[in-house]
Design a protein around this motif. Structure first.
Motif, PDB file in Angstrom:
ATOM      1  N   VAL A  66       0.941  -1.101  -0.124  1.00  0.00           N
ATOM      2  CA  VAL A  66       0.120  -0.025  -0.199  1.00  0.00           C
ATOM      3  C   VAL A  66       0.863   1.319  -0.189  1.00  0.00           C
ATOM      4  CG1 VAL A  66      -1.841  -1.226   1.084  1.00  0.00           C
ATOM      5  CG2 VAL A  66      -0.231  -0.244   2.665  1.00  0.00           C
ATOM      6  N   ASP A  67       0.523   2.160  -0.829  1.00  0.00           N
ATOM      7  CA  ASP A  67       1.279   3.420  -0.821  1.00  0.00           C
ATOM      8  C   ASP A  67       0.971   4.430   0.230  1.00  0.00           C
ATOM      9  OD1 ASP A  67       2.657   5.304  -1.952  1.00  0.00           O
ATOM     10  OD2 ASP A  67       1.349   5.751  -3.610  1.00  0.00           O
ATOM     11  N   THR A  68       1.389   3.909   1.583  1.00  0.00           N
ATOM     12  CA  THR A  68       1.315   4.861   2.680  1.00  0.00           C
ATOM     13  C   THR A  68       2.773   5.839   3.118  1.00  0.00           C
ATOM     14  OG1 THR A  68       2.147   3.019   3.984  1.00  0.00           O
ATOM     15  CG2 THR A  68      -0.229   3.237   3.920  1.00  0.00           C
ATOM     16  N   GLU A  69       3.683   5.810   2.548  1.00  0.00           N
ATOM     17  CA  GLU A  69       4.692   6.198   2.859  1.00  0.00           C
ATOM     18  C   GLU A  69       4.948   7.640   2.722  1.00  0.00           C
ATOM     19  OE1 GLU A  69       7.219   5.064   4.630  1.00  0.00           O
ATOM     20  OE2 GLU A  69       7.511   2.908   4.021  1.00  0.00           O
ATOM     21  N   VAL A  70       4.013   8.041   1.589  1.00  0.00           N
ATOM     22  CA  VAL A  70       3.925   9.462   1.409  1.00  0.00           C
ATOM     23  C   VAL A  70       2.966  10.052   2.636  1.00  0.00           C
ATOM     24  CG1 VAL A  70       1.791   9.318  -0.031  1.00  0.00           C
ATOM     25  CG2 VAL A  70       3.245  11.318  -0.245  1.00  0.00           C
ATOM     26  N   ILE A  71       2.284   9.286   3.120  1.00  0.00           N
ATOM     27  CA  ILE A  71       1.536   9.995   4.289  1.00  0.00           C
ATOM     28  C   ILE A  71       2.303   9.906   5.589  1.00  0.00           C
ATOM     29  CG2 ILE A  71      -0.495   9.316   5.757  1.00  0.00           C
ATOM     30  CD1 ILE A  71      -1.896   8.321   3.238  1.00  0.00           C
ATOM     31  N   SER A  79      16.102   7.852   6.988  1.00  0.00           N
ATOM     32  CA  SER A  79      15.925   7.071   8.069  1.00  0.00           C
ATOM     33  C   SER A  79      14.615   6.345   8.719  1.00  0.00           C
ATOM     34  CB  SER A  79      16.446   8.375   9.379  1.00  0.00           C
ATOM     35  OG  SER A  79      17.661   8.932   8.903  1.00  0.00           O
ATOM     36  N   TYR A  80      13.649   6.879   7.842  1.00  0.00           N
ATOM     37  CA  TYR A  80      12.407   6.390   8.458  1.00  0.00           C
ATOM     38  C   TYR A  80      11.672   5.142   7.754  1.00  0.00           C
ATOM     39  CZ  TYR A  80      12.767  10.614  10.937  1.00  0.00           C
ATOM     40  OH  TYR A  80      12.998  11.723  11.785  1.00  0.00           O
ATOM     41  N   PRO A  81      11.847   5.061   6.663  1.00  0.00           N
ATOM     42  CA  PRO A  81      11.064   3.600   5.990  1.00  0.00           C
ATOM     43  C   PRO A  81      11.238   2.349   6.690  1.00  0.00           C
ATOM     44  CG  PRO A  81      11.654   5.390   4.261  1.00  0.00           C
ATOM     45  CD  PRO A  81      12.242   5.542   5.452  1.00  0.00           C
ATOM     46  N   GLY A  82      10.254   1.887   6.858  1.00  0.00           N
ATOM     47  CA  GLY A  82      10.445   0.400   7.463  1.00  0.00           C
ATOM     48  C   GLY A  82      10.590   0.011   8.843  1.00  0.00           C
ATOM     49  N   PRO A 106      15.741 -15.690   1.872  1.00  0.00           N
ATOM     50  CA  PRO A 106      15.825 -14.807   0.594  1.00  0.00           C
ATOM     51  C   PRO A 106      14.984 -13.593   0.406  1.00  0.00           C
ATOM     52  CG  PRO A 106      15.701 -17.065   0.194  1.00  0.00           C
ATOM     53  CD  PRO A 106      15.368 -17.041   1.685  1.00  0.00           C
ATOM     54  N   VAL A 107      15.399 -12.464  -0.032  1.00  0.00           N
ATOM     55  CA  VAL A 107      14.454 -11.306   0.075  1.00  0.00           C
ATOM     56  C   VAL A 107      14.383 -10.592  -1.536  1.00  0.00           C
ATOM     57  CG1 VAL A 107      16.407  -9.974   0.750  1.00  0.00           C
ATOM     58  CG2 VAL A 107      14.019  -9.263   0.805  1.00  0.00           C
ATOM     59  N   ILE A 108      13.232 -10.364  -1.893  1.00  0.00           N
ATOM     60  CA  ILE A 108      13.256  -9.486  -3.111  1.00  0.00           C
ATOM     61  C   ILE A 108      12.648  -8.081  -2.789  1.00  0.00           C
ATOM     62  CG2 ILE A 108      11.884  -9.049  -5.193  1.00  0.00           C
ATOM     63  CD1 ILE A 108      11.723 -12.121  -5.745  1.00  0.00           C
ATOM     64  N   CYS A 109      13.281  -7.201  -3.584  1.00  0.00           N
ATOM     65  CA  CYS A 109      12.979  -5.692  -3.102  1.00  0.00           C
ATOM     66  C   CYS A 109      12.297  -4.918  -4.373  1.00  0.00           C
ATOM     67  CB  CYS A 109      14.254  -4.833  -2.872  1.00  0.00           C
ATOM     68  SG  CYS A 109      14.303  -3.071  -2.546  1.00  0.00           S
ATOM     69  N   ILE A 110      11.257  -4.387  -4.004  1.00  0.00           N
ATOM     70  CA  ILE A 110      10.530  -3.528  -4.893  1.00  0.00           C
ATOM     71  C   ILE A 110      10.523  -2.203  -4.390  1.00  0.00           C
ATOM     72  CG2 ILE A 110       8.251  -3.025  -6.148  1.00  0.00           C
ATOM     73  CD1 ILE A 110       8.894  -6.644  -4.756  1.00  0.00           C
ATOM     74  N   PRO A 111      11.610  -1.274  -4.669  1.00  0.00           N
ATOM     75  CA  PRO A 111      11.510   0.059  -3.953  1.00  0.00           C
ATOM     76  C   PRO A 111      10.554   0.993  -4.146  1.00  0.00           C
ATOM     77  CG  PRO A 111      13.630  -0.681  -5.444  1.00  0.00           C
ATOM     78  CD  PRO A 111      12.498  -1.477  -5.870  1.00  0.00           C
ATOM     79  N   ASP A 112      10.242   1.580  -3.176  1.00  0.00           N
ATOM     80  CA  ASP A 112       9.170   2.474  -3.016  1.00  0.00           C
ATOM     81  C   ASP A 112       9.773   3.878  -3.462  1.00  0.00           C
ATOM     82  OD1 ASP A 112       6.741   4.052  -2.715  1.00  0.00           O
ATOM     83  OD2 ASP A 112       6.870   3.947  -0.538  1.00  0.00           O
ATOM     84  N   MET A 113      10.099   4.785  -2.069  1.00  0.00           N
ATOM     85  CA  MET A 113      10.798   6.039  -2.114  1.00  0.00           C
ATOM     86  C   MET A 113      12.333   5.889  -2.611  1.00  0.00           C
ATOM     87  SD  MET A 113       8.859   8.398   0.815  1.00  0.00           S
ATOM     88  CE  MET A 113       7.282   9.061   0.131  1.00  0.00           C
ATOM     89  N   LYS A 114      12.965   4.993  -2.221  1.00  0.00           N
ATOM     90  CA  LYS A 114      14.387   4.940  -2.298  1.00  0.00           C
ATOM     91  C   LYS A 114      14.720   3.746  -2.833  1.00  0.00           C
ATOM     92  CE  LYS A 114      18.324   5.093   0.737  1.00  0.00           C
ATOM     93  NZ  LYS A 114      18.635   5.115   2.274  1.00  0.00           N
ATOM     94  N   TYR A 115      15.708   3.735  -3.858  1.00  0.00           N
ATOM     95  CA  TYR A 115      16.558   2.798  -4.324  1.00  0.00           C
ATOM     96  C   TYR A 115      17.545   2.258  -3.449  1.00  0.00           C
ATOM     97  CZ  TYR A 115      18.146  -0.608  -8.046  1.00  0.00           C
ATOM     98  OH  TYR A 115      18.278  -1.716  -8.758  1.00  0.00           O
ATOM     99  N   PRO A 116      17.589   1.117  -3.054  1.00  0.00           N
ATOM    100  CA  PRO A 116      18.575   0.573  -1.931  1.00  0.00           C
ATOM    101  C   PRO A 116      19.954   0.951  -2.297  1.00  0.00           C
ATOM    102  CG  PRO A 116      17.745  -1.158  -3.161  1.00  0.00           C
ATOM    103  CD  PRO A 116      17.065  -0.086  -3.615  1.00  0.00           C
ATOM    104  N   HIS A 117      20.916   1.229  -1.181  1.00  0.00           N
ATOM    105  CA  HIS A 117      22.390   1.390  -1.643  1.00  0.00           C
ATOM    106  C   HIS A 117      22.890   0.040  -1.873  1.00  0.00           C
ATOM    107  CE1 HIS A 117      22.280   5.144   1.222  1.00  0.00           C
ATOM    108  NE2 HIS A 117      22.103   5.537  -0.024  1.00  0.00           N
TER     109      HIS A 117
END
Length: 218
Positions: A14-19, A43-46, A182-193
């Motif tokens: 769900v697209d809650t990060e912007v909120i 510093s905040y997502p997740g 194992p983990v798959i990433c679907i980035p939201d606001m930030k592409y991982p380092h």
């Protein structure tokens, strides 16, 4: 063999990060500190709400009761959700249907409290696709610690090697990696380092893209 898929919620389904960004911005700027989207992404997502509020208190050297600010955050979030709604992420429903059709167990693992998670997921009528849910208050340590994903495997009675985590945040990637899932990433606001990219199986732009991965693992 893959037996279970573990879903993060905020920013993934769900697209809650912007909120969330707007809620933290309101709280921080009430003390006359500027707060940018880049600072939020850094510093905040997740991370659990309590952890983030405590971080604000220490980072800005503020004197307030953490629980009071948690309640303020929840009030602000409810206001913004009622105003703007919360949209499902692209590809979620096809992926959930695919997993259901192939009899793969599913579980939500969210740092959120149960009441909030239920409200968001039930508003879109998608809890019917999940076998269970694990919330932040059910584990001792929130992401980036692995507790919540280990608890998810325990609830579904599957070994970590037979599970897959879907995450959008670096904190979630770290938690899954330390849980040896194992983990798959679907980035939201930030592409991982880069150091987090090395810890994932794949990075996709949409949840629907995960289906192609699953076709080779079930």
């Amino acid at each position: 063999m893959l037996k279970a898929v573990i879903f993060d919620m905020d920013g993934l389904m769900v697209d809650t990060e912007v909120i969330s960004f707007q809620c933290y911005k309101d709280i921080i700027e009430s003390y006359h500190f500027p707060f940018t989207l880049d600072e939020y992404i850094q510093s905040y997502p997740g991370r659990p709400l309590h952890t983030s509020i405590q971080f604000i208190k220490e980072h800005y050297q503020l004197d307030f009761q953490v629980e009071e600010k948690i309640q303020l955050f929840k009030s602000l979030e409810e206001k913004y959700m009622k105003k703007d709604g919360v949209q499902l992420k692209k590809g979620l429903l096809p992926l959930l249907q695919y997993l259901q059709d192939h009899h793969i167990q599913t579980i939500v693992a969210t740092s959120s409290i149960r009441e909030r998670a239920d409200q968001i997921l039930n508003s879109h009528n998608i809890m019917k696709y999940f076998d269970d849910i694990v919330c932040g208050n059910e584990v001792k340590n929130g992401k980036p610690f692995p507790d919540i994903f280990l608890k998810a495997c325990e609830k579904l009675d599957v070994q970590t090697c037979n599970a897959l985590v879907l995450e959008d945040s670096e904190a979630g990637i770290q938690a899954a990696y330390d849980a040896q899932i194992p983990v798959i990433c679907i980035p939201d606001m930030k592409y991982p380092h880069e150091k987090y990219i090395q810890k994932v199986e794949h990075i996709y732009t949409s949840l629907e893209d995960v289906i192609s991965y699953l076709e080779n693992h079930i």
